[in-house]
Design an enzyme around this catalytic site. Structure first.
Site, PDB file in Angstrom:
ATOM      1  N   TYR A 225    -114.846  62.796  12.909  1.00  0.00           N
ATOM      2  CA  TYR A 225    -113.606  61.822  13.076  1.00  0.00           C
ATOM      3  C   TYR A 225    -112.607  62.950  14.034  1.00  0.00           C
ATOM      4  O   TYR A 225    -112.163  61.913  14.691  1.00  0.00           O
ATOM      5  CB  TYR A 225    -112.523  62.299  11.791  1.00  0.00           C
ATOM      6  CG  TYR A 225    -111.340  61.763  11.470  1.00  0.00           C
ATOM      7  CD1 TYR A 225    -111.816  60.309  10.909  1.00  0.00           C
ATOM      8  CD2 TYR A 225    -110.558  62.029  11.852  1.00  0.00           C
ATOM      9  CE1 TYR A 225    -110.351  59.543  10.127  1.00  0.00           C
ATOM     10  CE2 TYR A 225    -108.964  61.055  12.375  1.00  0.00           C
ATOM     11  CZ  TYR A 225    -108.818  60.240  10.983  1.00  0.00           C
ATOM     12  OH  TYR A 225    -108.000  58.956  10.752  1.00  0.00           O
TER      13      TYR A 225
ATOM     14  N   ASP B  33    -103.430  56.071   4.860  1.00  0.00           N
ATOM     15  CA  ASP B  33    -103.460  56.893   3.529  1.00  0.00           C
ATOM     16  C   ASP B  33    -102.335  56.858   2.985  1.00  0.00           C
ATOM     17  O   ASP B  33    -102.290  56.820   1.882  1.00  0.00           O
ATOM     18  CB  ASP B  33    -104.529  57.887   3.519  1.00  0.00           C
ATOM     19  CG  ASP B  33    -105.420  58.225   4.239  1.00  0.00           C
ATOM     20  OD1 ASP B  33    -106.473  57.141   4.765  1.00  0.00           O
ATOM     21  OD2 ASP B  33    -106.797  59.197   4.418  1.00  0.00           O
TER      22      ASP B  33
ATOM     23  N   THR C 199    -108.137  52.400  13.784  1.00  0.00           N
ATOM     24  CA  THR C 199    -106.812  51.994  14.602  1.00  0.00           C
ATOM     25  C   THR C 199    -105.491  51.993  14.495  1.00  0.00           C
ATOM     26  O   THR C 199    -104.753  52.266  14.900  1.00  0.00           O
ATOM     27  CB  THR C 199    -106.905  50.212  14.046  1.00  0.00           C
ATOM     28  OG1 THR C 199    -106.211  50.185  12.741  1.00  0.00           O
ATOM     29  CG2 THR C 199    -107.426  49.264  14.629  1.00  0.00           C
TER      30      THR C 199
HETATM   31  C1  GLA Z   1    -109.350  58.138   7.040  1.00  0.00           C
HETATM   32  C2  GLA Z   1    -107.881  58.227   7.913  1.00  0.00           C
HETATM   33  C3  GLA Z   1    -107.018  57.494   7.947  1.00  0.00           C
HETATM   34  C4  GLA Z   1    -107.627  56.671   8.690  1.00  0.00           C
HETATM   35  C5  GLA Z   1    -109.224  56.070   8.592  1.00  0.00           C
HETATM   36  C6  GLA Z   1    -110.343  54.937   9.324  1.00  0.00           C
HETATM   37  O1  GLA Z   1    -108.688  57.689   6.488  1.00  0.00           O
HETATM   38  O2  GLA Z   1    -107.135  59.320   6.748  1.00  0.00           O
HETATM   39  O3  GLA Z   1    -105.874  57.977   8.881  1.00  0.00           O
HETATM   40  O4  GLA Z   1    -107.892  57.236  10.005  1.00  0.00           O
HETATM   41  O5  GLA Z   1    -109.974  56.810   8.365  1.00  0.00           O
HETATM   42  O6  GLA Z   1    -109.189  53.816   9.514  1.00  0.00           O
END
Ligand code: GLA
Length: 388
Positions: A223, A173, A37
């Site tokens: 991703y 993160d 999200t």
């Molecule tokens: C990874 C990315 C985050 C987020 C998650 C999925 O950890 O670094 O920014 O998008 O995936 O929620």
């Protein structure tokens, strides 16, 4: 955590023949709710965990920077005027990317030597990379006597990953690593930057990370594909609902239901996941405010289902782990982080922790032949820096 700091100190002495001057310490994180999200302008719930990356550093008398990573057993050597990606030492790109962003933020970085030590499991979906970025930023700011607002630190670390490393991640993160609070689950609205720490009764419930030890595809490629699909889905709604739709955050669940039948696949399913997940995060926040931990658990199970069916970022191993978690009495369980492998996060009653972890691990290895990694996570404070 103290022993990781000791390791970094000793290793620095061994390699560079003196004591480090500063330390940056930054935790990994678990994503509790809010899967994919963040780059859609949405909501997330997460917690910093008691697994950290430590960067011990001192200024160098030569023109070169040297960074040694304990977990990789490798050293990267570079000069500050020619910072380039190095396909051989991918880990060092996180450090270099942060250096570039600190320079852009006006911090006059001088050559330095550093040692990276840590116990954040790599590839488990708990953000070892963000913890390296944030620990680097904290150490280098302290080393140069510079200060930046905490939000700016999180954002520049994200930019380092987006621009230097080339991974289009959101802010989840880096935010979690910077803003973590002991025994608290964090809520963040990535659009408005409103955030809060909500306490989880730590003596009654706990979090267990179970690493499937099975990676299926190249996560960064998948991703980037999802990122693109989400941007396309937002553009699709923009054409129909108006210019105010910048990201999927700007589409309500009701609007989605009204239009979904006309949407092309796979954009429909990607949008369905993100828009419903945003609702789950808001519901989860309410549930925690009311102390309804069981409700939070239900939302975690629903989140996993949505990732599995609509976002297609789960794996058979993660699905098996979530199924076993349900069978063995978890309050909630779901994949955590990017997906396509990595780990599940399990919310479990404190008194059942050990038995739960043992049973799920036994059954998982019986069925797959893979020994999972089980990590009990304590919810820990966010990043800090200090001098020797
Ligand atoms: C990874 C990315 C985050 C987020 C998650 C999925 O950890 O670094 O920014 O998008 O995936 O929620």
């Amino acid at each position: 955590m103290q022993e990781i700091i000791e390791q970094a100190r000793n290793l620095f002495r061994e390699r560079y023949g003196r004591k480090p001057v500063v330390y940056g310490v930054a935790p990994g994180r678990v994503e509790v709710l809010g899967n994919h999200t963040d780059y859609n302008g949405g909501y997330v719930m997460s917690a910093a965990i008691d697994r950290v990356t430590v960067v011990a550093a001192a200024k160098s008398s030569s023109a070169q920077c040297r960074v040694f990573a304990q977990q990789k057993g490798a050293e990267s050597v570079f000069t500050l005027d020619a910072l380039r990606q190095s396909p051989r030492d991918r880990w060092a790109d996180y450090v270099k990317g942060v250096v570039v962003e600190l320079q852009k933020a006006g911090v006059p970085i001088e050559p330095f030597e550093a040692v990276v030590a840590g116990n954040v499991p790599i590839g488990a979906g708990v953000s070892s990379s963000a913890s390296l970025e944030v620990a680097t930023a904290m150490a280098l700011l302290e080393l140069h006597g510079a200060d930046l607002p905490r939000w700016e630190i999180a954002k520049l670390c994200r930019r380092a990953e987006n621009e230097f490393v080339g991974m289009p991640c959101g802010i989840l993160d880096q935010f979690s690593s910077v803003f973590g609070e002991e025994n608290s689950i964090l809520f963040l609205d990535t659009r408005t930057e409103e955030h809060e720490a909500m306490s989880l009764p730590a003596d009654s419930f706990g979090l267990i990370l179970i690493h499937s030890m099975a990676q299926h595809t190249l996560v960064s490629g998948d991703y980037a594909t999802r990122y693109r699909e989400c941007m396309e889905a937002a553009a699709w709604f923009r054409e129909r609902l108006g210019e105010h739709v910048q990201l999927l955050r700007d589409v309500s669940w009701e609007e989605f239901l009204q239009w979904e039948a006309q949407m092309p696949e796979p954009l429909r399913r990607r949008a369905r996941h993100v828009i419903s997940e945003n609702r789950r995060v808001l519901d989860g926040r309410e549930a925690l405010h009311r102390g309804e931990v069981t409700r939070l658990g239900d939302l975690m199970f629903a989140s996993h289902e949505s990732s599995r069916v609509d976002y297609e970022n789960s794996t058979p191993e993660l699905d098996l782990l979530v199924g076993l978690a349900r069978e063995h009495g978890a309050i909630g369980a779901r994949l955590t982080g990017a997906g396509w492998g990595g780990a599940t996060i399990n919310l479990v009653e404190e008194s059942r922790m050990e038995e739960f972890a043992r049973r799920v691990a036994e059954e998982y290895s019986r069925r797959t032949g893979i020994q999972p990694g089980v990590h009990r996570c304590h919810i820990a404070p966010g990043a800090r820096a200090f001098r020797e």
